[in-house]
Write a protein that holds these residues in place. Sequence first.
Motif, PDB file in Angstrom:
ATOM      1  N   PRO A 124      23.855  35.948  52.429  1.00 27.88           N
ATOM      2  CA  PRO A 124      25.105  35.401  51.878  1.00 27.88           C
ATOM      3  C   PRO A 124      24.956  34.790  50.488  1.00 27.88           C
ATOM      4  O   PRO A 124      25.871  34.883  49.670  1.00 27.88           O
ATOM      5  CB  PRO A 124      25.517  34.345  52.912  1.00 27.88           C
ATOM      6  CG  PRO A 124      24.896  34.808  54.185  1.00 27.88           C
ATOM      7  CD  PRO A 124      23.589  35.433  53.786  1.00 27.88           C
ATOM      8  N   ARG A 125      23.807  34.147  50.214  1.00 29.42           N
ATOM      9  CA  ARG A 125      23.673  33.526  48.895  1.00 29.42           C
ATOM     10  C   ARG A 125      23.594  34.575  47.796  1.00 29.42           C
ATOM     11  O   ARG A 125      24.019  34.322  46.659  1.00 29.42           O
ATOM     12  CB  ARG A 125      22.463  32.597  48.858  1.00 29.42           C
ATOM     13  CG  ARG A 125      21.097  33.242  48.885  1.00 29.42           C
ATOM     14  CD  ARG A 125      20.031  32.149  48.785  1.00 29.42           C
ATOM     15  NE  ARG A 125      18.679  32.644  48.701  1.00 29.42           N
ATOM     16  CZ  ARG A 125      17.917  32.888  49.755  1.00 29.42           C
ATOM     17  NH1 ARG A 125      18.407  32.700  50.987  1.00 29.42           N
ATOM     18  NH2 ARG A 125      16.681  33.308  49.602  1.00 29.42           N
ATOM     19  N   LEU A 126      23.058  35.736  48.119  1.00 29.56           N
ATOM     20  CA  LEU A 126      23.051  36.827  47.158  1.00 29.56           C
ATOM     21  C   LEU A 126      24.463  37.348  46.926  1.00 29.56           C
ATOM     22  O   LEU A 126      24.841  37.685  45.803  1.00 29.56           O
ATOM     23  CB  LEU A 126      22.162  37.976  47.649  1.00 29.56           C
ATOM     24  CG  LEU A 126      20.655  37.845  47.458  1.00 29.56           C
ATOM     25  CD1 LEU A 126      19.959  39.081  48.028  1.00 29.56           C
ATOM     26  CD2 LEU A 126      20.302  37.671  45.993  1.00 29.56           C
ATOM     27  N   LEU A 127      25.247  37.420  47.989  1.00 31.04           N
ATOM     28  CA  LEU A 127      26.624  37.885  47.871  1.00 31.04           C
ATOM     29  C   LEU A 127      27.425  36.964  46.969  1.00 31.04           C
ATOM     30  O   LEU A 127      28.168  37.422  46.094  1.00 31.04           O
ATOM     31  CB  LEU A 127      27.274  37.968  49.247  1.00 31.04           C
ATOM     32  CG  LEU A 127      28.758  38.364  49.274  1.00 31.04           C
ATOM     33  CD1 LEU A 127      28.956  39.724  48.615  1.00 31.04           C
ATOM     34  CD2 LEU A 127      29.282  38.366  50.705  1.00 31.04           C
ATOM     35  N   ALA A 128      27.272  35.649  47.169  1.00 33.53           N
ATOM     36  CA  ALA A 128      27.994  34.683  46.336  1.00 33.53           C
ATOM     37  C   ALA A 128      27.605  34.834  44.870  1.00 33.53           C
ATOM     38  O   ALA A 128      28.456  34.778  43.969  1.00 33.53           O
ATOM     39  CB  ALA A 128      27.707  33.265  46.814  1.00 33.53           C
TER      40      ALA A 128
END
Length: 205
Positions: A124-128
């Motif tokens: 998720p942090r990569l997506l953000a």
Amino acid sequence: MCESATPSRVERRMRQTAVNLTAVSRRLTAERGLAGFTIEEVCDSVDVSRRTFFNYFASKEDAVIGANPDDEYRRFAEQFHARGAGEWPRVLNDLIDLAIEHIESEEMDPSVHTDLMAALEREPRLLARFIGISRDRDRQFRGLIANRQGVGENDPRVVAIVGILSSLMKSSADTFVDPVNDQDFATILTSSLAAMRLVLAVPTS
């Protein structure tokens, strides 16, 4: 394309090394997550040293996201401005042409895009971060077009072109990675652009 915007042999080799590091990092992240592999594994797969990795990327996260967005933008901006101002349909043509040149220079493999989507879903942090970069890029493109055309960044034509470009790139990438697809990215993108213009050419009632 202006001479200064044409990459040298060394630049092409360096760019390909970055592409290879990104491809492996995306695949491993999609398979195991960021914590599931080491930078040394990436380096071994690409046959480069750990020092070389850090010449390109500061972390595994950066490698997954890809080449330095600022460097890519500077090259793109130079090429775009070199074509000079023109009618609004030409602006979109120039953006599409340059996008195709960039993608073909990277020898885009469908699996690299598929692995990126899987990596973003897993981390998720990569997506953000990816979403943030995409928004920043849209703002940069608005400024780039506005500057070349001599209008404001909020001009409806500028906003429309950036929206169309973003939509076409996303839909074309989705088609490109479809297992049943047998067309190259350039064909898909130009066909999508032609279809969009055909639809918009229909008079409204």
